[in-house]
Enzyme design. Structure first.
Site, mmCIF file in Angstrom:
data_model
loop_
_atom_site.group_PDB
_atom_site.id
_atom_site.type_symbol
_atom_site.label_atom_id
_atom_site.label_comp_id
_atom_site.label_asym_id
_atom_site.label_seq_id
_atom_site.Cartn_x
_atom_site.Cartn_y
_atom_site.Cartn_z
ATOM 1 N N GLY A 12 -6.222 95.499 73.496
ATOM 2 C CA GLY A 12 -6.492 95.606 74.932
ATOM 3 C C GLY A 12 -5.598 96.621 75.608
ATOM 4 O O GLY A 12 -5.004 96.343 76.656
ATOM 5 N N TYR A 155 -6.428 78.873 80.753
ATOM 6 C CA TYR A 155 -5.500 79.995 80.500
ATOM 7 C C TYR A 155 -4.091 79.469 80.146
ATOM 8 O O TYR A 155 -3.459 79.954 79.208
ATOM 9 C CB TYR A 155 -5.459 80.866 81.753
ATOM 10 C CG TYR A 155 -4.637 82.125 81.680
ATOM 11 C CD1 TYR A 155 -5.067 83.240 80.967
ATOM 12 C CD2 TYR A 155 -3.429 82.219 82.369
ATOM 13 C CE1 TYR A 155 -4.312 84.408 80.940
ATOM 14 C CE2 TYR A 155 -2.677 83.381 82.351
ATOM 15 C CZ TYR A 155 -3.123 84.472 81.639
ATOM 16 O OH TYR A 155 -2.372 85.631 81.614
ATOM 17 N N ALA A 157 -3.333 76.601 78.833
ATOM 18 C CA ALA A 157 -3.372 75.991 77.499
ATOM 19 C C ALA A 157 -3.346 77.067 76.418
ATOM 20 O O ALA A 157 -2.619 76.944 75.415
ATOM 21 C CB ALA A 157 -4.631 75.136 77.363
ATOM 22 N N ALA A 158 -4.112 78.136 76.629
ATOM 23 C CA ALA A 158 -4.136 79.217 75.635
ATOM 24 C C ALA A 158 -2.776 79.898 75.546
ATOM 25 O O ALA A 158 -2.269 80.169 74.449
ATOM 26 C CB ALA A 158 -5.213 80.239 76.001
ATOM 27 N N LYS A 159 -2.165 80.161 76.708
ATOM 28 C CA LYS A 159 -0.898 80.910 76.708
ATOM 29 C C LYS A 159 0.248 80.065 76.175
ATOM 30 O O LYS A 159 1.162 80.592 75.526
ATOM 31 C CB LYS A 159 -0.591 81.429 78.117
ATOM 32 C CG LYS A 159 -1.525 82.553 78.579
ATOM 33 C CD LYS A 159 -1.544 83.722 77.600
ATOM 34 C CE LYS A 159 -2.236 84.955 78.140
ATOM 35 N NZ LYS A 159 -2.341 86.035 77.146
HETATM 36 P P1 NAP Z 1 -6.243 93.402 82.441
HETATM 37 O O1 NAP Z 1 -5.754 94.516 83.295
HETATM 38 O O2 NAP Z 1 -7.338 92.529 82.944
HETATM 39 O O3 NAP Z 1 -6.617 94.001 81.011
HETATM 40 C C1 NAP Z 1 -7.101 93.153 80.018
HETATM 41 C C2 NAP Z 1 -7.181 93.909 78.729
HETATM 42 O O4 NAP Z 1 -7.620 93.025 77.702
HETATM 43 C C3 NAP Z 1 -8.168 95.067 78.809
HETATM 44 O O5 NAP Z 1 -7.605 96.167 78.143
HETATM 45 C C4 NAP Z 1 -9.387 94.532 78.046
HETATM 46 O O6 NAP Z 1 -10.108 95.532 77.346
HETATM 47 C C5 NAP Z 1 -8.711 93.629 77.023
HETATM 48 N N1 NAP Z 1 -9.625 92.620 76.512
HETATM 49 C C6 NAP Z 1 -10.150 91.565 77.163
HETATM 50 N N2 NAP Z 1 -10.967 90.880 76.346
HETATM 51 C C7 NAP Z 1 -10.960 91.533 75.154
HETATM 52 C C8 NAP Z 1 -11.596 91.321 73.914
HETATM 53 N N3 NAP Z 1 -12.428 90.282 73.722
HETATM 54 N N4 NAP Z 1 -11.351 92.180 72.909
HETATM 55 C C9 NAP Z 1 -10.514 93.229 73.078
HETATM 56 N N5 NAP Z 1 -9.874 93.490 74.234
HETATM 57 C C10 NAP Z 1 -10.104 92.646 75.272
HETATM 58 O O7 NAP Z 1 -5.070 92.392 82.093
HETATM 59 P P2 NAP Z 1 -3.494 92.614 82.045
HETATM 60 O O8 NAP Z 1 -2.930 92.111 83.306
HETATM 61 O O9 NAP Z 1 -3.155 93.964 81.566
HETATM 62 O O10 NAP Z 1 -3.138 91.526 80.924
HETATM 63 C C11 NAP Z 1 -2.710 91.876 79.616
HETATM 64 C C12 NAP Z 1 -2.107 90.648 78.964
HETATM 65 O O11 NAP Z 1 -1.001 90.197 79.748
HETATM 66 C C13 NAP Z 1 -3.080 89.468 78.894
HETATM 67 O O12 NAP Z 1 -2.879 88.761 77.699
HETATM 68 C C14 NAP Z 1 -2.670 88.617 80.084
HETATM 69 O O13 NAP Z 1 -3.017 87.279 79.897
HETATM 70 C C15 NAP Z 1 -1.170 88.844 80.080
HETATM 71 N N6 NAP Z 1 -0.512 88.585 81.362
HETATM 72 C C16 NAP Z 1 -0.899 89.228 82.514
HETATM 73 C C17 NAP Z 1 -0.242 88.950 83.703
HETATM 74 C C18 NAP Z 1 -0.614 89.602 85.005
HETATM 75 O O14 NAP Z 1 -0.155 89.124 86.065
HETATM 76 N N7 NAP Z 1 -1.338 90.701 85.022
HETATM 77 C C19 NAP Z 1 0.816 88.014 83.710
HETATM 78 C C20 NAP Z 1 1.175 87.399 82.522
HETATM 79 C C21 NAP Z 1 0.519 87.685 81.347
HETATM 80 P P3 NAP Z 1 -11.443 96.238 77.953
HETATM 81 O O15 NAP Z 1 -11.087 96.761 79.306
HETATM 82 O O16 NAP Z 1 -11.738 97.318 76.967
HETATM 83 O O17 NAP Z 1 -12.503 95.178 77.989
#
Ligand code: NAP
Length: 247
Positions: A12, A155, A157-159
């Site tokens: 991702g 979410y 639960a998964a995390k």
């Molecule tokens: P985001 O901007 O929504 O980006 C999500 C990314 O995951 C995108 O690159 C998307 O790819 C990819 N993705 C989703 N489903 C996928 C799948 N089935 N197969 C392959 N790639 C997939 O989210 P983010 O904020 O950067 O989050 C990144 C990670 O950090 C996640 O695990 C999230 O839970 C964690 N996180 C985020 C936050 C926050 O506040 N933003 C806080 C804590 C943890 P495509 O665009 O190509 O679909």
């Protein structure tokens, strides 16, 4: 502490936190596999950015919930750079709703990507990480996995599932000299927060001792440490990057 020649797969990583991690590692000399599911154009932009900074990158389209597509990503990585040294399981989604209204489909979808995708990718790259000279597995969890969050039972639960997963893989990988750790970011400025109303974000920030949301670079810097040889003796840990939210 250079990442020169280390091959890093970041799931991702066309946008958001994954993109930040990929660009950070690429700028330090790593060969980066940019995995995406739907953001092809953004993946190509990420590759351009890494190559412009002097690094090497290749795109690999794969839905992390598909074992077949994940195996194809392994082949792309091997053809371009050889075996992976570092796997960052970053791909994640939310499907928020209060628990009483949560459908089995919303539950399964979030489990399948955040936890199932991590299982699929870790298993596919396990031999690479095991055989690497100090391989690294880094799973991106969340502060929500520790604290819970209204409307995010699936979410959370998964995390939090990633914590037990990481500690177990850390024990199993240790015999081969590789490590596994989790990073638990707080609320980070990405598309994932777009659906959160500004008033809610303001309330969240008012509860953060450092008085701001995280930027992707805040998370990427910690992942970079865990990916490097500097973290050789750190394994099975959860590193919080949340501005002091749990103080
Ligand atoms: P985001 O901007 O929504 O980006 C999500 C990314 O995951 C995108 O690159 C998307 O790819 C990819 N993705 C989703 N489903 C996928 C799948 N089935 N197969 C392959 N790639 C997939 O989210 P983010 O904020 O950067 O989050 C990144 C990670 O950090 C996640 O695990 C999230 O839970 C964690 N996180 C985020 C936050 C926050 O506040 N933003 C806080 C804590 C943890 P495509 O665009 O190509 O679909």
């Amino acid at each position: 502490m250079s990442m020169d020649g280390r091959t890093c797969v970041v799931t991702g990583s066309a946008r958001g936190i994954g993109r930040g991690i990929a660009e950070y590692l690429g700028a330090e000399g790593a060969n980066v596999v940019i995995n995406y599911r739907s953001s092809e154009e953004a993946a190509n932009e990420a590759i351009d950015a890494i190559e412009t900074a002097g690094g090497s990158a290749v795109a690999a389209r794969a839905d992390v919930t598909s074992r077949v597509e994940v195996e194809e990503m392994v082949d792309i990585c091997h053809d371009a750079f050889g075996p992976a040294d570092v796997l960052v399981n970053n791909a994640g989604i939310t499907a928020d709703t209060q628990f009483v209204d949560m459908t089995p489909e919303e539950w399964d979808r979030v489990m399948d990507v955040n936890l199932g995708g991590t299982f699929n990718c870790t298993q596919a790259f396990y031999d690479d990480i095991w055989n690497a000279n100090e391989g690294r597995l880094i799973n991106i969890s969340s502060v929500v996995g520790k604290q819970g969050n209204f409307g995010q039972a699936n979410y959370a639960a998964a995390k939090s599932g990633l914590f037990g997963f990481t500690r177990t893989i850390a024990l199993e990988l240790a015999q081969g000299g590789s490590t596994a750790n989790c990073v638990a970011p707080g609320f980070t400025r990405t598309d994932m927060l777009e659906s959160v109303p500004e008033s809610v974000l303001e309330r969240i920030v008012s509860g953060i001792p450092l008085e701001r949301l995280a930027e992707v670079e805040d998370v990427a810097a910690v992942v970079r440490f865990l990916a490097s040889e500097a973290s050789s003796y750190v394994t099975g840990e959860v590193i919080d990057v949340n501005g002091g939210m749990d103080l």
